[in-house]
Design a protein around this motif. Structure first.
Motif, mmCIF file in Angstrom:
data_model
loop_
_atom_site.group_PDB
_atom_site.id
_atom_site.type_symbol
_atom_site.label_atom_id
_atom_site.label_comp_id
_atom_site.label_asym_id
_atom_site.label_seq_id
_atom_site.Cartn_x
_atom_site.Cartn_y
_atom_site.Cartn_z
ATOM 1 N N SER A 90 19.983 -17.444 -57.659
ATOM 2 C CA SER A 90 20.743 -16.202 -57.471
ATOM 3 C C SER A 90 21.009 -15.518 -58.803
ATOM 4 O O SER A 90 21.065 -14.285 -58.881
ATOM 5 C CB SER A 90 22.063 -16.486 -56.743
ATOM 6 N N GLY A 91 21.137 -16.302 -59.879
ATOM 7 C CA GLY A 91 21.329 -15.705 -61.199
ATOM 8 C C GLY A 91 20.123 -14.914 -61.646
ATOM 9 O O GLY A 91 20.250 -13.813 -62.205
ATOM 10 N N PHE A 92 18.935 -15.463 -61.381
ATOM 11 C CA PHE A 92 17.718 -14.735 -61.730
ATOM 12 C C PHE A 92 17.566 -13.491 -60.864
ATOM 13 O O PHE A 92 17.207 -12.413 -61.355
ATOM 14 C CB PHE A 92 16.500 -15.642 -61.579
ATOM 15 N N ALA A 93 17.859 -13.607 -59.577
ATOM 16 C CA ALA A 93 17.759 -12.455 -58.682
ATOM 17 C C ALA A 93 18.709 -11.338 -59.128
ATOM 18 O O ALA A 93 18.346 -10.147 -59.114
ATOM 19 C CB ALA A 93 18.070 -12.876 -57.248
ATOM 20 N N GLY A 103 14.458 -7.620 -68.840
ATOM 21 C CA GLY A 103 13.052 -7.767 -69.188
ATOM 22 C C GLY A 103 12.627 -9.208 -68.991
ATOM 23 O O GLY A 103 13.370 -10.136 -69.330
ATOM 24 N N VAL A 104 11.437 -9.415 -68.421
ATOM 25 C CA VAL A 104 10.940 -10.764 -68.129
ATOM 26 C C VAL A 104 9.562 -10.925 -68.755
ATOM 27 O O VAL A 104 8.664 -10.113 -68.502
ATOM 28 C CB VAL A 104 10.843 -11.018 -66.614
ATOM 29 N N LEU A 105 9.405 -11.973 -69.564
ATOM 30 C CA LEU A 105 8.111 -12.308 -70.154
ATOM 31 C C LEU A 105 7.715 -13.703 -69.692
ATOM 32 O O LEU A 105 8.383 -14.686 -70.017
ATOM 33 C CB LEU A 105 8.189 -12.255 -71.683
ATOM 34 N N ALA A 106 6.633 -13.783 -68.925
ATOM 35 C CA ALA A 106 6.107 -15.064 -68.442
ATOM 36 C C ALA A 106 4.929 -15.457 -69.312
ATOM 37 O O ALA A 106 3.984 -14.681 -69.471
ATOM 38 C CB ALA A 106 5.675 -14.942 -66.984
ATOM 39 N N VAL A 107 4.985 -16.667 -69.873
ATOM 40 C CA VAL A 107 3.981 -17.111 -70.832
ATOM 41 C C VAL A 107 3.181 -18.289 -70.268
ATOM 42 O O VAL A 107 3.749 -19.301 -69.844
ATOM 43 C CB VAL A 107 4.646 -17.517 -72.168
ATOM 44 N N HIS A 108 1.863 -18.129 -70.234
ATOM 45 C CA HIS A 108 0.902 -19.192 -69.933
ATOM 46 C C HIS A 108 1.271 -19.948 -68.660
ATOM 47 O O HIS A 108 1.168 -19.391 -67.564
ATOM 48 C CB HIS A 108 0.787 -20.118 -71.144
ATOM 49 N N SER A 109 1.708 -21.195 -68.771
ATOM 50 C CA SER A 109 1.941 -22.015 -67.588
ATOM 51 C C SER A 109 3.127 -21.549 -66.751
ATOM 52 O O SER A 109 3.362 -22.099 -65.662
ATOM 53 C CB SER A 109 2.149 -23.477 -67.992
ATOM 54 N N ALA A 110 3.857 -20.539 -67.197
ATOM 55 C CA ALA A 110 4.912 -19.952 -66.359
ATOM 56 C C ALA A 110 4.332 -19.395 -65.065
ATOM 57 O O ALA A 110 5.059 -19.194 -64.089
ATOM 58 C CB ALA A 110 5.646 -18.850 -67.118
ATOM 59 N N TRP A 122 -0.729 -8.611 -68.546
ATOM 60 C CA TRP A 122 -0.455 -7.420 -67.739
ATOM 61 C C TRP A 122 1.035 -7.105 -67.753
ATOM 62 O O TRP A 122 1.863 -7.941 -68.113
ATOM 63 C CB TRP A 122 -0.959 -7.581 -66.306
ATOM 64 N N VAL A 123 1.356 -5.880 -67.364
ATOM 65 C CA VAL A 123 2.740 -5.431 -67.268
ATOM 66 C C VAL A 123 2.929 -4.755 -65.913
ATOM 67 O O VAL A 123 1.975 -4.282 -65.296
ATOM 68 C CB VAL A 123 3.120 -4.464 -68.406
ATOM 69 N N ARG A 124 4.183 -4.710 -65.482
ATOM 70 C CA ARG A 124 4.488 -4.076 -64.205
ATOM 71 C C ARG A 124 5.980 -3.786 -64.123
ATOM 72 O O ARG A 124 6.779 -4.347 -64.891
ATOM 73 C CB ARG A 124 4.037 -4.951 -63.029
ATOM 74 N N GLN A 125 6.323 -2.920 -63.205
ATOM 75 C CA GLN A 125 7.717 -2.637 -62.893
ATOM 76 C C GLN A 125 8.048 -3.358 -61.597
ATOM 77 O O GLN A 125 7.280 -3.307 -60.631
ATOM 78 C CB GLN A 125 7.930 -1.135 -62.723
ATOM 79 N N HIS A 126 9.175 -4.042 -61.566
ATOM 80 C CA HIS A 126 9.624 -4.717 -60.347
ATOM 81 C C HIS A 126 11.065 -4.311 -60.110
ATOM 82 O O HIS A 126 11.979 -4.840 -60.743
ATOM 83 C CB HIS A 126 9.500 -6.234 -60.492
ATOM 84 N N GLY A 127 11.258 -3.346 -59.237
ATOM 85 C CA GLY A 127 12.599 -2.816 -59.039
ATOM 86 C C GLY A 127 13.112 -2.201 -60.324
ATOM 87 O O GLY A 127 12.444 -1.378 -60.947
ATOM 88 N N ALA A 128 14.272 -2.645 -60.768
ATOM 89 C CA ALA A 128 14.861 -2.119 -62.002
ATOM 90 C C ALA A 128 14.336 -2.819 -63.244
ATOM 91 O O ALA A 128 14.647 -2.408 -64.363
ATOM 92 C CB ALA A 128 16.385 -2.255 -61.937
ATOM 93 N N SER A 129 13.547 -3.879 -63.077
ATOM 94 C CA SER A 129 13.134 -4.709 -64.203
ATOM 95 C C SER A 129 11.704 -4.438 -64.636
ATOM 96 O O SER A 129 10.839 -4.100 -63.817
ATOM 97 C CB SER A 129 13.267 -6.191 -63.847
ATOM 98 N N ARG A 130 11.473 -4.605 -65.916
ATOM 99 C CA ARG A 130 10.120 -4.593 -66.455
ATOM 100 C C ARG A 130 9.646 -6.029 -66.639
ATOM 101 O O ARG A 130 10.401 -6.887 -67.084
ATOM 102 C CB ARG A 130 10.077 -3.859 -67.793
ATOM 103 N N ILE A 131 8.376 -6.254 -66.300
ATOM 104 C CA ILE A 131 7.794 -7.585 -66.330
ATOM 105 C C ILE A 131 6.533 -7.561 -67.179
ATOM 106 O O ILE A 131 5.757 -6.597 -67.114
ATOM 107 C CB ILE A 131 7.407 -8.058 -64.907
ATOM 108 N N ALA A 132 6.311 -8.606 -67.957
ATOM 109 C CA ALA A 132 5.051 -8.777 -68.678
ATOM 110 C C ALA A 132 4.603 -10.222 -68.539
ATOM 111 O O ALA A 132 5.428 -11.144 -68.542
ATOM 112 C CB ALA A 132 5.203 -8.417 -70.156
#
Length: 236
Positions: free
Chosen positions: A97-100, A108-115, A195-205
């Motif tokens: 719920s904290g992440f949501a 901002g969210v950055l997912a790296v490799h094995s993420a 890659w990058v994207r918008q997810h709702g109010a957040s930016r993701i890479a």
């Protein structure tokens, strides 16, 4: 004569202006035998700090995700909890719920490799980052020198081409729309490096590189990470 008070004031101002970044670094059920998260997470921090981030490394992934209030950027550098010997149980409700909640407010969210194979207990994770590693389908050839072709971020900055010693992911599953900003070849097929994207109010890479320390020895890879972090936290 050195202006000591002025120097202190400038340092205080720099710290107050820094954005907060938390690196959720794999340990426990988020550790695996292949990825030295305890060594690569400090290297990620060294990329983010000169880019204007006050960086904290939290090696308790679920704790990090439950405590994202006031955090501008969360970086996930962790493994697959479902393949861990310590796989019993699921992520605490406070963590999911904290992440949501952080996504809803616009982190901002950055997912790296094995993420791409991590946080499987988090319903929001895969839909947010726009892709995942699929066991039995996704794969990579042995790590070697990879030539990365750059592209452009939505705001215009160009990702320069570079070489890096790393794994090259292939056949990742895609969810939703995304803008690929770097690519590589696997068996002649073009695959997304980042890659990058918008997810709702957040930016993701998503950066599919980062297997071990050799990946961070590449100046081009470090520049890619800095560009992604800058885009993730830039004014909308």
């Amino acid at each position: 004569m050195m202006d000591i008070e002025g120097a202190r004031d400038r340092e205080l101002l720099r710290r107050e202006d820094d954005m907060r970044a938390v690196i959720a670094s794999g340990s426990g059920r988020y550790a695996d035998p292949w990825h030295p998260f305890d060594r690569t997470s400090p290297l990620l921090a060294r990329v983010l700090e000169p880019a204007g981030f006050d960086v904290e490394i939290d090696d308790d992934v679920d704790h990090a995700m439950a405590n994202l209030q006031g955090v501008d950027l969360v970086v996930v550098n962790a493994g697959d909890p479902w393949r861990s010997a310590d796989s019993a149980g699921a992520a605490p409700r406070a963590s999911t719920s904290g992440f949501a909640a952080a996504l809803e407010r616009g982190i901002g969210v950055l997912a790296v490799h094995s993420a791409l194979s991590s946080l499987r207990d988090y319903p929001e994770w895969a839909p947010a980052i726009g892709g995942m590693w699929v066991p039995g389908l996704s794969w990579h050839p042995p790590a070697d020198i990879a030539d990365i072709t750059g592209g452009e971020l939505p705001s215009g900055p160009t990702i320069e081409a570079f070489a890096v010693f790393d794994e090259r992911y292939a056949r990742l599953q895609q969810f939703g729309e995304r803008q690929v900003v770097a690519t590589h070849l696997v068996d002649g097929a073009v695959e997304p490096t980042a890659w990058v994207r918008q997810h709702g109010a957040s930016r993701i890479a998503v950066d599919t590189l980062g297997h071990d320390e050799e990946s961070y020895a590449s100046a081009g890879h470090r520049a890619l990470l800095a560009r992604l972090a800058g885009w993730l936290t830039s004014p909308r």
